[in-house]
Design a protein around this motif. Structure first.
Motif, PDB file in Angstrom:
ATOM      1  N   LEU A 166      35.774  38.159  36.734  1.00 20.61           N
ATOM      2  CA  LEU A 166      36.259  39.534  36.594  1.00 20.61           C
ATOM      3  C   LEU A 166      36.933  40.063  37.856  1.00 20.61           C
ATOM      4  N   ALA A 167      36.918  39.312  38.921  1.00 17.88           N
ATOM      5  CA  ALA A 167      37.541  39.773  40.161  1.00 17.88           C
ATOM      6  C   ALA A 167      39.058  39.838  39.989  1.00 17.88           C
ATOM      7  N   PRO A 168      39.699  40.922  40.437  1.00 11.62           N
ATOM      8  CA  PRO A 168      41.158  41.042  40.274  1.00 11.62           C
ATOM      9  C   PRO A 168      41.940  39.889  40.886  1.00 11.62           C
ATOM     10  N   GLU A 169      41.391  39.273  41.926  1.00 11.93           N
ATOM     11  CA  GLU A 169      42.097  38.171  42.577  1.00 11.93           C
ATOM     12  C   GLU A 169      41.821  36.810  41.921  1.00 11.93           C
ATOM     13  N   HIS A 170      40.961  36.760  40.930  1.00 10.68           N
ATOM     14  CA  HIS A 170      40.649  35.508  40.232  1.00 10.68           C
ATOM     15  C   HIS A 170      41.910  35.016  39.511  1.00 10.68           C
ATOM     16  N   PRO A 171      42.131  33.696  39.439  1.00 14.74           N
ATOM     17  CA  PRO A 171      43.330  33.179  38.761  1.00 14.74           C
ATOM     18  C   PRO A 171      43.497  33.673  37.330  1.00 14.74           C
ATOM     19  N   LEU A 172      42.389  33.844  36.612  1.00 14.21           N
ATOM     20  CA  LEU A 172      42.470  34.354  35.248  1.00 14.21           C
ATOM     21  C   LEU A 172      43.048  35.758  35.227  1.00 14.21           C
ATOM     22  N   GLN A 173      42.514  36.634  36.075  1.00 13.86           N
ATOM     23  CA  GLN A 173      42.984  38.019  36.081  1.00 13.86           C
ATOM     24  C   GLN A 173      44.394  38.140  36.649  1.00 13.86           C
ATOM     25  N   GLN A 174      44.765  37.234  37.541  1.00 14.68           N
ATOM     26  CA  GLN A 174      46.146  37.202  38.015  1.00 14.68           C
ATOM     27  C   GLN A 174      47.094  36.812  36.881  1.00 14.68           C
ATOM     28  N   ALA A 175      46.648  35.888  36.027  1.00 16.76           N
ATOM     29  CA  ALA A 175      47.452  35.493  34.868  1.00 16.76           C
ATOM     30  C   ALA A 175      47.584  36.656  33.884  1.00 16.76           C
ATOM     31  N   VAL A 176      46.484  37.400  33.699  1.00 19.50           N
ATOM     32  CA  VAL A 176      46.538  38.568  32.824  1.00 19.50           C
ATOM     33  C   VAL A 176      47.504  39.606  33.388  1.00 19.50           C
ATOM     34  N   ALA A 177      47.414  39.877  34.677  1.00 16.19           N
ATOM     35  CA  ALA A 177      48.300  40.862  35.299  1.00 16.19           C
ATOM     36  C   ALA A 177      49.762  40.467  35.133  1.00 16.19           C
TER      37      ALA A 177
END
Length: 338
Positions: A166-177
């Motif tokens: 769930l961290a904004p810097e996580h690769p998953l959340q970067q992909a979502v952004a």
């Protein structure tokens, strides 16, 4: 094909909302709901704007279809009802819990791996039964658990860390952004934390409508089309039994609709026509009537939308008024296209 180069982020300011619905009791306007509305034509052009459609705001769960697209692009192998659940704000019914368990099982994970906030079921009837049975808040019952289970599986498939998914810097959340920026066509203005603990991205109401229009009008077999198909075909998995957003999708052929906390509603048709609504005070009772009026302005046959025109107000147990959209949003004569 839309541009892959987002424009500047929307401006962070106090939104210049306008009246969108009146609370009429006994012929007198008792209350006024303010908000903003945008209607896009099939060509992507703004056909109606009311209030402030360009200020930065948080779409809340109305952004879940975009998050689901990002996960499919990252390799999430879901379709059908489980994909619908991955984009859901579910009611906490047993089928939603079972579906979330199934996603976790497919990922080789368990409920303890979830990092969303424990909660009671969203649906009041289901919640009351849950309390009577002495059951406690759980991560599984929280309305975003399907999305979180899908996020965990996506992270595991890519070899990304799980504890901090769930961290904004996580690769998953970067992909979502990155997907949010591509589909909305604009840079994210701010990032904060949603109620479930996932990153939440500020865009404009105009951008949100554009994103959902791009999802519903995408070519068959693309991640966008897969999300749209899953949510339309399994509307109750994306919401719940008796939910207005599921009823709206059943009533209008081909419609994709998604709600969000604080009075957000978005809906789009396969040809790219789309509407997005933000009710300033977060009132749920104004959300669907305003969205239905916007859909009529987009060319949807008003006869398909009569049950969404506004809930009655009761006096002594009898109807004495209703929630009614302002005249500026009243349907105008258009050729019905849906």
């Amino acid at each position: 094909m839309h541009s892959s180069s987002p424009t500047d982020a929307p401006v962070v300011r106090e939104p210049l909302h306008a009246p969108v619905a009146h609370l009429v009791r006994g012929g007198v306007v008792e209350g006024v709901h303010h908000g903003s509305v945008v209607v896009l034509g099939a060509d992507g052009q703004v056909r109606l704007q009311h209030g402030d459609i360009e200020a930065a705001f948080y779409p809340r769960s109305a952004l879940k279809p975009v998050q689901a697209v990002a996960m499919l692009r990252a390799g999430l192998p879901l379709d059908g009802e489980l994909l619908s659940l991955a984009a859901a704000s579910h009611s906490g019914e047993e089928r939603h819990l079972a579906g979330t368990r199934r996603i976790l099982e497919l990922a080789g994970l368990g409920e303890d791996d979830l990092r969303n906030v424990p909660d009671m079921p969203f649906d009041p009837v289901v919640r009351d039964a849950w309390i009577r049975e002495g059951r406690l808040p759980s991560r599984l019952a929280q309305n975003c658990s399907g999305k979180h289970a899908a996020m965990l599986w996506t992270a595991k498939l890519n070899g990304w860390s799980l504890d901090d998914y769930l961290a904004p810097e996580h690769p998953l959340q970067q992909a979502v952004a990155a997907t949010v920026e591509e589909l909305t066509g604009q840079r994210v203005a701010r990032v904060t934390v949603d109620g479930c603990g996932a990153p939440l991205f500020a865009v404009s109401l105009h951008g949100l409508a554009r994103a959902v229009a791009r999802i519903t009008s995408a070519a068959p077999g693309t991640p966008e089309a897969r999300v749209a198909d899953a949510m339309r075909e399994h509307a109750e998995m994306a919401s719940g039994s008796g939910r207005d957003v599921a009823a709206l999708m059943r009533a209008v052929p081909g419609l994709l609709a998604k709600d969000g906390f604080e009075g957000v509603q978005v809906a789009a048709l396969p040809d790219g026509r789309a509407v997005a609504v933000k009710i300033a005070d977060g009132a749920n009772r104004a959300r669907i009537p305003v969205a239905a009026a916007a859909l009529a302005r987009a060319g949807v046959d008003p006869a398909l939308l009569t049950e969404f025109a506004g809930e009655p107000l009761l006096g002594g147990g009898e109807p004495v008024g209703r929630v009614r959209v302002v005249r500026a949003l009243d349907p105008v004569p258009l050729t019905a296209c849906a």
